[in-house]
Design an enzyme around this catalytic site. Structure first.
Site, PDB file in Angstrom:
ATOM      1  N   ASP A  42      -3.170 -23.710   5.457  1.00  0.00           N
ATOM      2  CA  ASP A  42      -4.080 -24.356   4.498  1.00  0.00           C
ATOM      3  C   ASP A  42      -5.049 -25.254   5.248  1.00  0.00           C
ATOM      4  O   ASP A  42      -4.732 -25.819   6.297  1.00  0.00           O
ATOM      5  CB  ASP A  42      -3.284 -25.175   3.470  1.00  0.00           C
ATOM      6  CG  ASP A  42      -4.021 -25.373   2.158  1.00  0.00           C
ATOM      7  OD1 ASP A  42      -3.602 -24.793   1.149  1.00  0.00           O
ATOM      8  OD2 ASP A  42      -5.037 -26.121   2.151  1.00  0.00           O
ATOM      9  N   ASN A  95      -4.552 -15.726  -0.335  1.00  0.00           N
ATOM     10  CA  ASN A  95      -4.615 -16.471  -1.603  1.00  0.00           C
ATOM     11  C   ASN A  95      -5.695 -17.552  -1.607  1.00  0.00           C
ATOM     12  O   ASN A  95      -6.230 -17.883  -2.660  1.00  0.00           O
ATOM     13  CB  ASN A  95      -3.234 -17.099  -1.857  1.00  0.00           C
ATOM     14  CG  ASN A  95      -3.257 -18.173  -2.914  1.00  0.00           C
ATOM     15  OD1 ASN A  95      -3.282 -17.874  -4.096  1.00  0.00           O
ATOM     16  ND2 ASN A  95      -3.268 -19.429  -2.493  1.00  0.00           N
ATOM     17  N   TYR A 163     -18.795 -16.965  -7.395  1.00  0.00           N
ATOM     18  CA  TYR A 163     -17.344 -16.722  -7.412  1.00  0.00           C
ATOM     19  C   TYR A 163     -17.051 -15.291  -7.865  1.00  0.00           C
ATOM     20  O   TYR A 163     -16.275 -14.560  -7.231  1.00  0.00           O
ATOM     21  CB  TYR A 163     -16.692 -17.722  -8.357  1.00  0.00           C
ATOM     22  CG  TYR A 163     -15.186 -17.602  -8.472  1.00  0.00           C
ATOM     23  CD1 TYR A 163     -14.345 -18.233  -7.566  1.00  0.00           C
ATOM     24  CD2 TYR A 163     -14.605 -16.864  -9.505  1.00  0.00           C
ATOM     25  CE1 TYR A 163     -12.965 -18.127  -7.673  1.00  0.00           C
ATOM     26  CE2 TYR A 163     -13.227 -16.750  -9.622  1.00  0.00           C
ATOM     27  CZ  TYR A 163     -12.418 -17.390  -8.705  1.00  0.00           C
ATOM     28  OH  TYR A 163     -11.037 -17.282  -8.820  1.00  0.00           O
ATOM     29  N   LYS A 167     -15.175 -12.080  -5.775  1.00  0.00           N
ATOM     30  CA  LYS A 167     -13.949 -11.414  -6.196  1.00  0.00           C
ATOM     31  C   LYS A 167     -14.162  -9.896  -6.308  1.00  0.00           C
ATOM     32  O   LYS A 167     -13.225  -9.119  -6.087  1.00  0.00           O
ATOM     33  CB  LYS A 167     -13.431 -12.025  -7.505  1.00  0.00           C
ATOM     34  CG  LYS A 167     -13.002 -13.484  -7.348  1.00  0.00           C
ATOM     35  CD  LYS A 167     -11.978 -13.678  -6.234  1.00  0.00           C
ATOM     36  CE  LYS A 167     -11.407 -15.086  -6.174  1.00  0.00           C
ATOM     37  NZ  LYS A 167     -10.419 -15.271  -5.106  1.00  0.00           N
ATOM     38  N   THR A 198      -3.666 -24.366 -12.529  1.00  0.00           N
ATOM     39  CA  THR A 198      -3.574 -24.954 -11.181  1.00  0.00           C
ATOM     40  C   THR A 198      -4.666 -26.022 -11.051  1.00  0.00           C
ATOM     41  O   THR A 198      -5.552 -26.116 -11.908  1.00  0.00           O
ATOM     42  CB  THR A 198      -3.827 -23.889 -10.095  1.00  0.00           C
ATOM     43  OG1 THR A 198      -5.186 -23.448 -10.219  1.00  0.00           O
ATOM     44  CG2 THR A 198      -2.881 -22.706 -10.222  1.00  0.00           C
TER      45      THR A 198
HETATM   46  P1  NAI Z   1      -6.104 -24.284  -5.874  1.00  0.00           P
HETATM   47  O1  NAI Z   1      -7.436 -24.909  -5.705  1.00  0.00           O
HETATM   48  O2  NAI Z   1      -5.132 -24.917  -6.803  1.00  0.00           O
HETATM   49  O3  NAI Z   1      -5.407 -24.110  -4.447  1.00  0.00           O
HETATM   50  C1  NAI Z   1      -6.103 -23.473  -3.414  1.00  0.00           C
HETATM   51  C2  NAI Z   1      -5.513 -23.856  -2.074  1.00  0.00           C
HETATM   52  O4  NAI Z   1      -6.332 -23.235  -1.069  1.00  0.00           O
HETATM   53  C3  NAI Z   1      -5.542 -25.371  -1.796  1.00  0.00           C
HETATM   54  O5  NAI Z   1      -4.313 -25.772  -1.233  1.00  0.00           O
HETATM   55  C4  NAI Z   1      -6.704 -25.532  -0.799  1.00  0.00           C
HETATM   56  O6  NAI Z   1      -6.530 -26.612   0.099  1.00  0.00           O
HETATM   57  C5  NAI Z   1      -6.680 -24.192  -0.091  1.00  0.00           C
HETATM   58  N1  NAI Z   1      -7.971 -23.845   0.483  1.00  0.00           N
HETATM   59  C6  NAI Z   1      -9.184 -23.953  -0.108  1.00  0.00           C
HETATM   60  N2  NAI Z   1     -10.151 -23.567   0.746  1.00  0.00           N
HETATM   61  C7  NAI Z   1      -9.535 -23.199   1.889  1.00  0.00           C
HETATM   62  C8  NAI Z   1      -9.997 -22.723   3.140  1.00  0.00           C
HETATM   63  N3  NAI Z   1     -11.295 -22.561   3.360  1.00  0.00           N
HETATM   64  N4  NAI Z   1      -9.085 -22.444   4.093  1.00  0.00           N
HETATM   65  C9  NAI Z   1      -7.771 -22.633   3.884  1.00  0.00           C
HETATM   66  N5  NAI Z   1      -7.272 -23.097   2.723  1.00  0.00           N
HETATM   67  C10 NAI Z   1      -8.144 -23.375   1.740  1.00  0.00           C
HETATM   68  O7  NAI Z   1      -6.377 -22.756  -6.300  1.00  0.00           O
HETATM   69  P2  NAI Z   1      -5.513 -21.727  -7.150  1.00  0.00           P
HETATM   70  O8  NAI Z   1      -5.882 -21.856  -8.576  1.00  0.00           O
HETATM   71  O9  NAI Z   1      -4.085 -21.796  -6.766  1.00  0.00           O
HETATM   72  O10 NAI Z   1      -6.172 -20.361  -6.652  1.00  0.00           O
HETATM   73  C11 NAI Z   1      -5.574 -19.534  -5.679  1.00  0.00           C
HETATM   74  C12 NAI Z   1      -6.348 -18.224  -5.667  1.00  0.00           C
HETATM   75  O11 NAI Z   1      -6.311 -17.641  -6.964  1.00  0.00           O
HETATM   76  C13 NAI Z   1      -7.833 -18.368  -5.317  1.00  0.00           C
HETATM   77  O12 NAI Z   1      -8.226 -17.266  -4.537  1.00  0.00           O
HETATM   78  C14 NAI Z   1      -8.503 -18.328  -6.669  1.00  0.00           C
HETATM   79  O13 NAI Z   1      -9.840 -17.884  -6.578  1.00  0.00           O
HETATM   80  C15 NAI Z   1      -7.630 -17.333  -7.382  1.00  0.00           C
HETATM   81  N6  NAI Z   1      -7.686 -17.369  -8.837  1.00  0.00           N
HETATM   82  C16 NAI Z   1      -7.361 -18.521  -9.509  1.00  0.00           C
HETATM   83  C17 NAI Z   1      -7.403 -18.539 -10.885  1.00  0.00           C
HETATM   84  C18 NAI Z   1      -7.075 -19.761 -11.663  1.00  0.00           C
HETATM   85  O14 NAI Z   1      -7.297 -19.742 -12.863  1.00  0.00           O
HETATM   86  N7  NAI Z   1      -6.526 -20.812 -11.080  1.00  0.00           N
HETATM   87  C19 NAI Z   1      -7.783 -17.338 -11.655  1.00  0.00           C
HETATM   88  C20 NAI Z   1      -8.077 -16.187 -10.847  1.00  0.00           C
HETATM   89  C21 NAI Z   1      -8.024 -16.221  -9.482  1.00  0.00           C
END
Ligand code: NAI
Length: 263
Positions: A42, A95, A163, A167, A198
């Site tokens: 991360d 992820n 975004y 995707k 989240t």
């Molecule tokens: P979140 O924002 O809660 O967690 C994302 C994590 O990724 C954080 O720990 C952050 O520090 C880390 N991160 C961000 N940029 C980074 C980088 N450049 N390098 C390394 N780590 C990095 O996000 P969430 O909701 O858990 O999303 C996870 C995945 O699911 C993402 O790809 C998001 O686009 C996708 N997603 C999320 C949805 C939602 O409703 N939460 C819906 C559909 C897809």
């Protein structure tokens, strides 16, 4: 026929990006419970270290490494650390992803927002594939899970154009990687979540009107729990999905399949 009842990821090494928080963290906990050795990578190195320590305190095997998936040098280090710590790599869970607050329609969205979103969400996946695939081949193959989104399948009038475009790119990369490596023991599938509760979503939908405007289109009438996505990721990571590659697993409470929603 006799089915095995063992931990699904016994003996596997899993690298999960963006696993200090959100869905990635819950997946790291579940994968470790299922016997995997988990590397938590991360941007937030401190959060990643805390997440790994909590898994170890629970009796699992985990370690952490800090890094930005948009940086080639960082991703090379992340993969090398995984292999040197755990002796191989079988599961790559791409992820990490971002959605920027000022990502809107094509007219108002800035080039900076477009570029950063592509750097993390699309190039980040590409770089992880670039460095992880050789390590996976050397480990005898495995499973790649790329997190896309339901918005890779349908448009939203509450827009986030950069975004959404990233995707779509993730989905295309998934199919191509699946086709290239299908005979070398690497499967590659996309996981397409609907809205999940989240920090990413909580921040984006902190405006109650914006949240209500979107929740009304979810047939189940609620966001997903992170655990519901982690279980789907576990299916894709494990041999339970052994004949599945190049697919998009949509876990969205019915959004993509519905025209109108229940009253
Ligand atoms: P979140 O924002 O809660 O967690 C994302 C994590 O990724 C954080 O720990 C952050 O520090 C880390 N991160 C961000 N940029 C980074 C980088 N450049 N390098 C390394 N780590 C990095 O996000 P969430 O909701 O858990 O999303 C996870 C995945 O699911 C993402 O790809 C998001 O686009 C996708 N997603 C999320 C949805 C939602 O409703 N939460 C819906 C559909 C897809």
């Amino acid at each position: 026929m006799k089915f095995e009842n063992v931990a699904r990821l016994d003996g596997k090494v899993a690298l999960i990006t963006g696993a200090a928080g959100g869905m990635g963290l819950v997946a790291a906990q579940l994968f470790a419970q299922q016997g995997a050795k988990v590397m938590i990578a991360d941007f937030n190195a401190e959060g990643a270290a805390q997440a790994a320590a909590a898994i170890v305190a629970d009796g699992g095997v985990a370690a952490s490494v800090g890094g930005d998936v948009a940086s080639s040098a960082d991703v090379e280090k992340i993969v090398a650390t995984t292999v040197s710590t755990f002796g191989g790599l079988h599961i790559l869970y791409n992820n990490a992803g971002i959605m920027m607050g000022d990502d809107d329609n094509p007219v108002t969205t800035s080039e900076d927002v477009w570029d950063r979103t592509f750097d993390v969400n699309a190039k980040g996946v590409f770089l992880c594939l670039k460095f992880a695939i050789p390590a996976m081949l050397a480990s005898g193959g495995g499973s790649i899970i790329n997190v896309a989104s339901f918005v890779a399948h349908m448009g939203a009038a509450t827009p986030q154009i950069a975004y959404t475009a990233t995707k779509g790119a993730v989905l295309s990369m998934t199919r191509e990687v699946a086709a290239i490596y299908a005979r070398q023991g690497i499967r590659c599938n996309a996981l397409c979540p609907g809205p999940v509760g989240t920090p990413l979503l909580a921040q984006l939908w902190s405006d109650p009107a914006r949240k209500a405007r979107r929740v009304v289109h979810i047939p189940m009438g609620r966001w997903a729990e992170a655990e519901e996505l982690a279980r789907a990721a576990l299916f894709l990571a494990s041999n339970d999905s052994s004949y599945m590659t190049g697919q998009s697993l949509i876990v969205d409470g019915g959004i993509v399949s519905s025209y109108t929603t229940p009253e």
